[in-house]
Design an enzyme around this catalytic site. Structure first.
Site, short mmCIF file in Angstrom:
data_model
loop_
_atom_site.label_atom_id
_atom_site.label_comp_id
_atom_site.label_asym_id
_atom_site.label_seq_id
_atom_site.Cartn_x
_atom_site.Cartn_y
_atom_site.Cartn_z
N HIS A 62 37.88 47.55 27.32
CA HIS A 62 38.01 48.70 26.42
C HIS A 62 38.95 49.76 26.99
O HIS A 62 39.06 49.92 28.20
CB HIS A 62 36.65 49.35 26.18
CG HIS A 62 35.64 48.41 25.63
ND1 HIS A 62 34.31 48.46 25.98
CD2 HIS A 62 35.75 47.38 24.74
CE1 HIS A 62 33.64 47.52 25.33
NE2 HIS A 62 34.49 46.85 24.58
N LYS A 72 37.85 56.63 33.92
CA LYS A 72 36.42 56.34 34.08
C LYS A 72 36.09 56.21 35.56
O LYS A 72 36.81 55.56 36.32
CB LYS A 72 36.06 55.03 33.38
CG LYS A 72 36.28 55.05 31.89
CD LYS A 72 35.96 53.71 31.26
CE LYS A 72 36.21 53.76 29.75
NZ LYS A 72 35.94 52.47 29.12
N TYR A 132 28.82 55.77 34.03
CA TYR A 132 30.20 56.16 34.27
C TYR A 132 30.53 57.49 33.63
O TYR A 132 30.04 57.84 32.57
CB TYR A 132 31.19 55.07 33.84
CG TYR A 132 31.09 54.60 32.41
CD1 TYR A 132 31.99 55.04 31.45
CD2 TYR A 132 30.12 53.68 32.04
CE1 TYR A 132 31.91 54.59 30.15
CE2 TYR A 132 30.04 53.22 30.74
CZ TYR A 132 30.94 53.68 29.80
OH TYR A 132 30.85 53.24 28.51
N ASP A 170 33.58 42.77 20.79
CA ASP A 170 34.29 42.15 21.91
C ASP A 170 34.63 40.68 21.65
O ASP A 170 35.50 40.13 22.32
CB ASP A 170 33.49 42.31 23.20
CG ASP A 170 33.51 43.74 23.70
OD1 ASP A 170 34.40 44.52 23.28
OD2 ASP A 170 32.63 44.10 24.50
#
Length: 180
Positions: A62, A72, A132, A170
């Site tokens: 992503h 991130k 995250y 996904d």
């Protein structure tokens, strides 16, 4: 904290100092001034956490388009993941190349995935929790992805990808060649 870099410029592995005794341990997981000085001068605006119940769950790859691109800072709170960053910066000499690292609750390492990289991970243990920090909030209209099993990227996932547990999103991500 110790920093490790890669041949692909951008991602950084951070290994904290862990102080343990008979009671358990203590560590500094994040320190804004240290991160800005040693890794990237960014502001984190949102924290995300996921739980993946099954081994072999793959989340990713992503990323978000500008102006909502996300950096991130990823760590594993429980269990273990194989964490991946793929360079998708147009014009980069390492476009399409990837790095992967195993993050566990025991090693407490964190992977910095800067803007311009697609990110994903595969769970290596059941009931794995991932946390995250991101530099921009989630933006559905800027949300994009790349196929986790794209042979042009060639990620060496530590599992049989035919058995991967995937979201519907996904399962249909485009190939890297669609980003050029």
């Amino acid at each position: 904290m110790q920093i490790s870099t890669y041949e692909i410029e951008g991602p950084v592995l951070i290994t904290p100092k862990i102080f343990g005794d008979s009671r358990g341990y203590f560590m500094e997981a994040f320190k804004d001034a240290w991160f800005r000085e040693n890794v990237a001068d960014v502001t984190f605006v949102q924290d995300n956490q996921s739980l993946s119940a099954q081994i072999g769950t793959i989340r990713g790859l992503h990323y978000q388009l500008a102006p909502m691109g996300q950096g991130k800072l990823v760590r594993c709170l429980r269990g273990a993941i194989f964490d991946v960053a793929v360079d998708i910066r147009k014009g980069s000499s390492t476009f399409g190349q990837w790095i992967g690292v195993t993050l566990t609750s025991e090693n407490a390492q964190q992977l910095w995935v800067p803007e311009g990289f697609a990110h994903g991970f595969c769970t290596l243990e059941p009931d794995t929790e991932v946390f995250y920090k991101v530099t921009n909030p989630y933006s559905p209209e800027h949300d994009r992805g790349v196929a986790f099993d794209d042979p042009e990227i060639g990620i060496d996932w530590p599992m049989d990808t035919a058995q991967a547990v995937l979201s519907d999103k996904d399962k249909v991500q485009p190939k890297l060649s669609g980003l050029r």
